[in-house]
Design a protein around this motif. Sequence first.
Motif, PDB file in Angstrom:
ATOM      1  N   SER A  87       0.771  -1.245  -0.054  1.00 18.19           N
ATOM      2  CA  SER A  87      -0.083   0.025   0.094  1.00 18.19           C
ATOM      3  C   SER A  87       0.957   1.214  -0.083  1.00 18.19           C
ATOM      4  O   SER A  87       0.368   2.503  -0.203  1.00 18.19           O
ATOM      5  CB  SER A  87      -0.946  -0.189   1.034  1.00 18.19           C
ATOM      6  OG  SER A  87       0.060  -0.097   2.421  1.00 18.19           O
ATOM      7  N   ASN A 104     -15.439  -4.594   5.100  1.00 16.02           N
ATOM      8  CA  ASN A 104     -14.367  -5.427   4.518  1.00 16.02           C
ATOM      9  C   ASN A 104     -14.931  -6.285   3.344  1.00 16.02           C
ATOM     10  O   ASN A 104     -14.048  -6.958   2.945  1.00 16.02           O
ATOM     11  CB  ASN A 104     -13.880  -6.600   5.533  1.00 16.02           C
ATOM     12  CG  ASN A 104     -13.275  -5.885   6.893  1.00 16.02           C
ATOM     13  OD1 ASN A 104     -12.484  -4.950   6.442  1.00 16.02           O
ATOM     14  ND2 ASN A 104     -12.918  -6.456   7.835  1.00 16.02           N
ATOM     15  N   ARG A 155      -5.550  -1.733   4.224  1.00 17.16           N
ATOM     16  CA  ARG A 155      -6.194  -0.533   4.278  1.00 17.16           C
ATOM     17  C   ARG A 155      -6.644  -0.269   5.376  1.00 17.16           C
ATOM     18  O   ARG A 155      -6.407  -1.100   6.511  1.00 17.16           O
ATOM     19  CB  ARG A 155      -7.642  -0.736   3.155  1.00 17.16           C
ATOM     20  CG  ARG A 155      -7.182  -1.344   1.834  1.00 17.16           C
ATOM     21  CD  ARG A 155      -8.542  -1.466   0.963  1.00 17.16           C
ATOM     22  NE  ARG A 155      -9.674  -2.510   2.215  1.00 17.16           N
ATOM     23  CZ  ARG A 155      -9.665  -3.603   2.308  1.00 17.16           C
ATOM     24  NH1 ARG A 155      -8.640  -4.255   1.606  1.00 17.16           N
ATOM     25  NH2 ARG A 155     -10.502  -4.336   2.958  1.00 17.16           N
ATOM     26  N   HIS A 156      -6.763   1.124   5.787  1.00 24.43           N
ATOM     27  CA  HIS A 156      -7.542   1.555   7.137  1.00 24.43           C
ATOM     28  C   HIS A 156      -8.655   0.561   7.461  1.00 24.43           C
ATOM     29  O   HIS A 156      -9.686   0.431   6.718  1.00 24.43           O
ATOM     30  CB  HIS A 156      -7.760   2.981   6.936  1.00 24.43           C
ATOM     31  CG  HIS A 156      -6.608   3.842   7.189  1.00 24.43           C
ATOM     32  ND1 HIS A 156      -6.138   3.864   8.440  1.00 24.43           N
ATOM     33  CD2 HIS A 156      -5.798   4.523   6.625  1.00 24.43           C
ATOM     34  CE1 HIS A 156      -5.081   4.802   8.714  1.00 24.43           C
ATOM     35  NE2 HIS A 156      -5.043   5.223   7.571  1.00 24.43           N
ATOM     36  N   ASP A 159      -3.136  -7.082  -0.721  1.00 26.28           N
ATOM     37  CA  ASP A 159      -2.943  -5.654  -1.094  1.00 26.28           C
ATOM     38  C   ASP A 159      -2.222  -4.822  -0.141  1.00 26.28           C
ATOM     39  O   ASP A 159      -2.320  -3.515  -0.608  1.00 26.28           O
ATOM     40  CB  ASP A 159      -4.569  -5.143  -1.129  1.00 26.28           C
ATOM     41  CG  ASP A 159      -5.198  -5.351   0.409  1.00 26.28           C
ATOM     42  OD1 ASP A 159      -4.598  -5.498   1.344  1.00 26.28           O
ATOM     43  OD2 ASP A 159      -6.536  -4.852   0.444  1.00 26.28           O
ATOM     44  N   TRP A 194      -5.433  -1.226  10.749  1.00 26.62           N
ATOM     45  CA  TRP A 194      -5.178  -1.731   9.401  1.00 26.62           C
ATOM     46  C   TRP A 194      -5.966  -3.068   9.231  1.00 26.62           C
ATOM     47  O   TRP A 194      -5.789  -3.990  10.445  1.00 26.62           O
ATOM     48  CB  TRP A 194      -3.813  -1.764   8.874  1.00 26.62           C
ATOM     49  CG  TRP A 194      -2.987  -0.430   9.125  1.00 26.62           C
ATOM     50  CD1 TRP A 194      -2.421   0.009  10.193  1.00 26.62           C
ATOM     51  CD2 TRP A 194      -2.989   0.560   8.203  1.00 26.62           C
ATOM     52  NE1 TRP A 194      -1.598   1.461  10.194  1.00 26.62           N
ATOM     53  CE2 TRP A 194      -2.269   1.731   8.856  1.00 26.62           C
ATOM     54  CE3 TRP A 194      -3.581   0.660   6.946  1.00 26.62           C
ATOM     55  CZ2 TRP A 194      -1.950   2.968   7.912  1.00 26.62           C
ATOM     56  CZ3 TRP A 194      -3.161   2.092   6.171  1.00 26.62           C
ATOM     57  CH2 TRP A 194      -2.563   3.353   6.827  1.00 26.62           C
ATOM     58  N   THR A 195      -6.278  -3.544   7.923  1.00 22.09           N
ATOM     59  CA  THR A 195      -6.919  -4.738   7.682  1.00 22.09           C
ATOM     60  C   THR A 195      -5.660  -5.681   7.655  1.00 22.09           C
ATOM     61  O   THR A 195      -5.979  -6.890   7.883  1.00 22.09           O
ATOM     62  CB  THR A 195      -7.511  -4.613   6.257  1.00 22.09           C
ATOM     63  OG1 THR A 195      -6.465  -4.296   5.275  1.00 22.09           O
ATOM     64  CG2 THR A 195      -8.504  -3.820   6.410  1.00 22.09           C
ATOM     65  N   GLU A 235       2.473   2.011   2.823  1.00 24.21           N
ATOM     66  CA  GLU A 235       2.331   2.447   4.346  1.00 24.21           C
ATOM     67  C   GLU A 235       3.889   1.729   4.643  1.00 24.21           C
ATOM     68  O   GLU A 235       4.359   0.805   4.271  1.00 24.21           O
ATOM     69  CB  GLU A 235       1.352   2.060   5.203  1.00 24.21           C
ATOM     70  CG  GLU A 235       1.497   2.067   6.457  1.00 24.21           C
ATOM     71  CD  GLU A 235       0.954   0.852   7.262  1.00 24.21           C
ATOM     72  OE1 GLU A 235       1.286   0.985   8.690  1.00 24.21           O
ATOM     73  OE2 GLU A 235       0.279  -0.202   6.741  1.00 24.21           O
TER      74      GLU A 235
END
Length: 422
Positions: free
Chosen positions: A138, A421, A314-315, A311, A340-341, A140
């Motif tokens: 991502s 989700n 994600r938040h 991926d 985060w996921t 991050e």
Amino acid sequence: MTSSTARWTSGAFLSAAAATVLSLSAVAQAGDPGRLYGRVTTLEGDTYEGFIRWDQNEGHWADVLDASKRIPSRHIREARRLSGREVREETRDRRILGIRVGRGERSSSTTASSAIRLGHIHRLQVLDDEYALLVLKSGEEQELRRSSTDLGTSNRGIIVENGSWGDIELRWRDIDEIEFIPAPRGTGSPLGERLYGTLVTRGGDEFTGWITWDMDEIFGEDELDGREGRRSRSIKFRSISKIERDGSTRAIVTLTSGEEVTLRGTNDVNDDNRGIIVGDRDLGQVRVEWEDFEEVRFHELPSNLSYSEFDGGRHLSGTVYTVDGDEYAGAIRWDNDEEWTWEVLDGGYRGLEFDIEFGLIQSIERESRNSSRVTLMDGRSFVLRGSNDVNDENKGVFIEQDSGDTVMVYWDEFERVEFDNQ
């Protein structure tokens, strides 16, 4: 599988952008064996590319890297402001000539356990004897600290398979950084397939996924050791169709030929076994101790889990419901540290240890002060306990609303959360 075609190169390491990694993954997906693969650059500037065996027991994109992390100071300050409760600040670090110094003791409220499936990582940079910087797909960046042998100088070795020059074993202090990439199409490994099967517990629960045996054996060419009568015997896992627990001191092993063998005398086949892990693609991972283990049946997986299917996270977002009927929707921070996921929720279930990836969770509902019901996206549901993720030691559920305001919901106020989700 065919013999390894991993390559050996040397020189400067050029990291790719996250978008490039995703495009490479898409190209290679059809031939992706699911095996951990990448380019490892040493401090001397040499680069080795091939399949990777990490710390002996990780070798697939679905395998989990265990660590700990610091809770950002802004989250600590926000928790203090919203709760009115005193929270000690963490000990600050300084760097002199790039070396981390001044590390002191921290309160339990400023650090947290962390874990991530390896498929989410684009690049890992070694910072020092304890820390690594992860750049996720991502984009991050996440700094993690060792909490097991996965990171740091206690790591038991990072092996890069190379068919041309032989396998290369590197220690933590040898490494500068690692770029994870999908294996080239048609690339095989002499270690065979990652072990895969269905584990049945003594309580009757079944979990299917990638098997780690005795926290050590993970490939078809790895061996199960034991004594058959007076003689030692080692059996390659690719020749095993089933292992059954036969009390605390032995196991019945059924071979693919149909032969049954009773083995005893080693921690592979008795209650000295260090644990069996199932990497469940729709859950995360489950750890089973010998006393809770009934049997495992090895079989082929219907479809692999390729590097492109991760991926980078994600938040977390969703809607939190309170016992008073209030609803708060927005970005969620669970227990004041998971946001985060890719992060995991910990808990115990019937003697088993669960690490559930948040991105695979549909909802969490408080059952009591000591437990929560966790429902997965695939419909499975488990009542977990024994962790501050799921009991009244939870440090609070934080929701940043669209207005920019953040709301803190205490555990005794919390009813459930439904995540976005899909």
